[in-house]
Design a protein around this motif. Structure first.
Motif, PDB file in Angstrom:
ATOM      1  N   ASN A   1       6.762 -14.279  32.413  1.00 23.02           N
ATOM      2  CA  ASN A   1       7.324 -15.605  32.641  1.00 23.02           C
ATOM      3  C   ASN A   1       8.055 -15.778  33.969  1.00 23.02           C
ATOM      4  O   ASN A   1       8.407 -16.890  34.338  1.00 23.02           O
ATOM      5  N   ILE A   2       8.288 -14.697  34.702  1.00 29.58           N
ATOM      6  CA  ILE A   2       9.011 -14.795  35.968  1.00 29.58           C
ATOM      7  C   ILE A   2       8.098 -14.405  37.123  1.00 29.58           C
ATOM      8  O   ILE A   2       7.497 -13.338  37.125  1.00 29.58           O
ATOM      9  N   GLU A   3       7.996 -15.264  38.106  1.00 31.55           N
ATOM     10  CA  GLU A   3       7.246 -14.995  39.321  1.00 31.55           C
ATOM     11  C   GLU A   3       8.219 -14.367  40.313  1.00 31.55           C
ATOM     12  O   GLU A   3       9.111 -15.030  40.820  1.00 31.55           O
ATOM     13  N   ASP A   4       8.075 -13.058  40.572  1.00 34.41           N
ATOM     14  CA  ASP A   4       8.963 -12.372  41.515  1.00 34.41           C
ATOM     15  C   ASP A   4       8.674 -12.820  42.945  1.00 34.41           C
ATOM     16  O   ASP A   4       9.578 -13.116  43.706  1.00 34.41           O
ATOM     17  N   PHE A   5       7.391 -12.833  43.306  1.00 36.18           N
ATOM     18  CA  PHE A   5       6.950 -13.414  44.568  1.00 36.18           C
ATOM     19  C   PHE A   5       5.474 -13.767  44.425  1.00 36.18           C
ATOM     20  O   PHE A   5       4.781 -13.239  43.548  1.00 36.18           O
ATOM     21  N   ASP A   6       5.006 -14.669  45.287  1.00 42.41           N
ATOM     22  CA  ASP A   6       3.628 -15.142  45.178  1.00 42.41           C
ATOM     23  C   ASP A   6       3.165 -15.643  46.541  1.00 42.41           C
ATOM     24  O   ASP A   6       3.376 -16.797  46.877  1.00 42.41           O
ATOM     25  N   VAL A   7       2.569 -14.762  47.328  1.00 36.58           N
ATOM     26  CA  VAL A   7       2.039 -15.139  48.629  1.00 36.58           C
ATOM     27  C   VAL A   7       0.639 -15.700  48.391  1.00 36.58           C
ATOM     28  O   VAL A   7      -0.260 -14.967  48.005  1.00 36.58           O
ATOM     29  N   GLY A   8       0.492 -16.975  48.530  1.00 39.80           N
ATOM     30  CA  GLY A   8      -0.795 -17.614  48.311  1.00 39.80           C
ATOM     31  C   GLY A   8      -0.795 -18.606  47.167  1.00 39.80           C
ATOM     32  O   GLY A   8      -1.734 -19.366  47.014  1.00 39.80           O
ATOM     33  N   GLY A   9       0.245 -18.593  46.330  1.00 45.28           N
ATOM     34  CA  GLY A   9       0.378 -19.598  45.277  1.00 45.28           C
ATOM     35  C   GLY A   9      -0.593 -19.471  44.129  1.00 45.28           C
ATOM     36  O   GLY A   9      -0.870 -20.456  43.458  1.00 45.28           O
ATOM     37  N   GLY A  10      -1.131 -18.278  43.846  1.00 47.95           N
ATOM     38  CA  GLY A  10      -2.107 -18.125  42.784  1.00 47.95           C
ATOM     39  C   GLY A  10      -1.564 -17.816  41.407  1.00 47.95           C
ATOM     40  O   GLY A  10      -2.272 -17.959  40.418  1.00 47.95           O
ATOM     41  N   TYR A  11      -0.287 -17.378  41.307  1.00 39.42           N
ATOM     42  CA  TYR A  11       0.235 -16.995  40.000  1.00 39.42           C
ATOM     43  C   TYR A  11       0.856 -18.198  39.280  1.00 39.42           C
ATOM     44  O   TYR A  11       1.604 -18.972  39.875  1.00 39.42           O
ATOM     45  N   ASP A  12       0.550 -18.330  37.989  1.00 33.27           N
ATOM     46  CA  ASP A  12       1.088 -19.411  37.163  1.00 33.27           C
ATOM     47  C   ASP A  12       1.874 -18.802  36.009  1.00 33.27           C
ATOM     48  O   ASP A  12       1.282 -18.285  35.056  1.00 33.27           O
ATOM     49  N   PRO A  13       3.215 -18.837  36.057  1.00 31.85           N
ATOM     50  CA  PRO A  13       4.022 -18.263  34.980  1.00 31.85           C
ATOM     51  C   PRO A  13       3.786 -18.933  33.620  1.00 31.85           C
ATOM     52  O   PRO A  13       3.972 -18.304  32.583  1.00 31.85           O
ATOM     53  N   ALA A  14       3.349 -20.191  33.609  1.00 35.45           N
ATOM     54  CA  ALA A  14       3.104 -20.894  32.346  1.00 35.45           C
ATOM     55  C   ALA A  14       1.911 -20.308  31.591  1.00 35.45           C
ATOM     56  O   ALA A  14       1.876 -20.330  30.360  1.00 35.45           O
ATOM     57  N   THR A  15       0.927 -19.781  32.320  1.00 35.37           N
ATOM     58  CA  THR A  15      -0.263 -19.213  31.682  1.00 35.37           C
ATOM     59  C   THR A  15      -0.342 -17.693  31.824  1.00 35.37           C
ATOM     60  O   THR A  15      -1.218 -17.065  31.243  1.00 35.37           O
ATOM     61  N   SER A  16       0.559 -17.108  32.629  1.00 38.30           N
ATOM     62  CA  SER A  16       0.551 -15.666  32.928  1.00 38.30           C
ATOM     63  C   SER A  16      -0.783 -15.227  33.515  1.00 38.30           C
ATOM     64  O   SER A  16      -1.267 -14.127  33.253  1.00 38.30           O
ATOM     65  N   ALA A  17      -1.383 -16.095  34.307  1.00 40.75           N
ATOM     66  CA  ALA A  17      -2.678 -15.796  34.936  1.00 40.75           C
ATOM     67  C   ALA A  17      -2.552 -15.950  36.449  1.00 40.75           C
ATOM     68  O   ALA A  17      -1.780 -16.771  36.943  1.00 40.75           O
ATOM     69  N   TYR A  18      -3.334 -15.148  37.156  1.00 39.36           N
ATOM     70  CA  TYR A  18      -3.409 -15.240  38.611  1.00 39.36           C
ATOM     71  C   TYR A  18      -4.795 -15.751  38.977  1.00 39.36           C
ATOM     72  O   TYR A  18      -5.805 -15.220  38.511  1.00 39.36           O
ATOM     73  N   THR A  19      -4.853 -16.784  39.805  1.00 40.98           N
ATOM     74  CA  THR A  19      -6.116 -17.317  40.285  1.00 40.98           C
ATOM     75  C   THR A  19      -6.231 -16.954  41.757  1.00 40.98           C
ATOM     76  O   THR A  19      -5.355 -17.296  42.561  1.00 40.98           O
ATOM     77  N   VAL A  20      -7.316 -16.251  42.104  1.00 37.10           N
ATOM     78  CA  VAL A  20      -7.533 -15.832  43.485  1.00 37.10           C
ATOM     79  C   VAL A  20      -7.651 -17.084  44.349  1.00 37.10           C
ATOM     80  O   VAL A  20      -8.470 -17.963  44.069  1.00 37.10           O
ATOM     81  N   PRO A  21      -6.804 -17.181  45.397  1.00 39.56           N
ATOM     82  CA  PRO A  21      -6.779 -18.406  46.202  1.00 39.56           C
ATOM     83  C   PRO A  21      -7.996 -18.529  47.133  1.00 39.56           C
ATOM     84  O   PRO A  21      -8.707 -17.547  47.367  1.00 39.56           O
TER      85      PRO A  21
END
Length: 179
Positions: free
Chosen positions: A63-83
């Protein structure tokens, strides 16, 4: 000690051919991603413990995004989408602490790509400890738009166990290494 100066990143702004400076802490818009050399993220589980059932894969939430270079991580779904521009070889890893009631308790970490398992990241065995760690890393090829999630598979004699939600103990991360 020398003074550390913030680095500025120049990327695509909003209009065609428009350049924009991004300061440390700015959230990069998706159209700026092709200019990001190393897209990466790290997420933590800082919430209530998560119950996982025996003999089935369970999606682990972070539930916590520590860092996200590129904006692909979504804490609401716990999924990362490759940008966009992020296709290539990626390293993904995780570390989870979980409860154990038997020395035979085991937990494997599974990486899912677009809803299907693509590999095992790591493995944890209780041995003689009551809060063992399952951890590991793997390298996989991804295309822009691919979705990445972490699942855990529990193998115990019976019942369920908990993945602990303490800060800094349960983490999921990834970073692009090349095209």
């Amino acid at each position: 000690m020398p003074e550390v100066k913030p680095m500025k990143l120049v990327g695509i702004g909003g209009g065609e051919g428009e350049l924009r400076e991004f300061a440390p802490g700015d959230k990069l818009p998706p159209e700026a991603i092709p200019w990001v050399v190393n897209a990466s993220f790290s997420a933590s589980k800082v919430e209530a413990d998560q119950s996982i059932d025996n003999n089935r894969s369970t999606k682990i939430t972070f539930n916590i995004e520590d860092f996200d270079v590129g904006g692909g991580y979504d804490p609401a779904t716990s999924a990362y989408t490759v940008p966009p521009g992020g296709g290539g070889k990626w390293v993904f890893g995780a570390a989870l602490i979980y409860t154990a009631t038997s020395s035979d308790d085991t937990l494997s970490l599974r990486l899912y790509k677009n809803g299907s398992q693509v590999g095992n990241i790591g493995y944890g065995a209780a041995g003689r400890v009551t809060s063992p760690t399952a951890s590991g890393i793997t390298m996989v090829s991804f295309a822009p738009g691919d979705t990445v999630e972490l699942y855990a598979y529990l193998a115990v004699t019976s019942g369920s166990r908990n993945v602990l939600g303490a800060a800094g103990t349960t983490r999921f991360f990834g970073y692009k290494v090349n095209d």
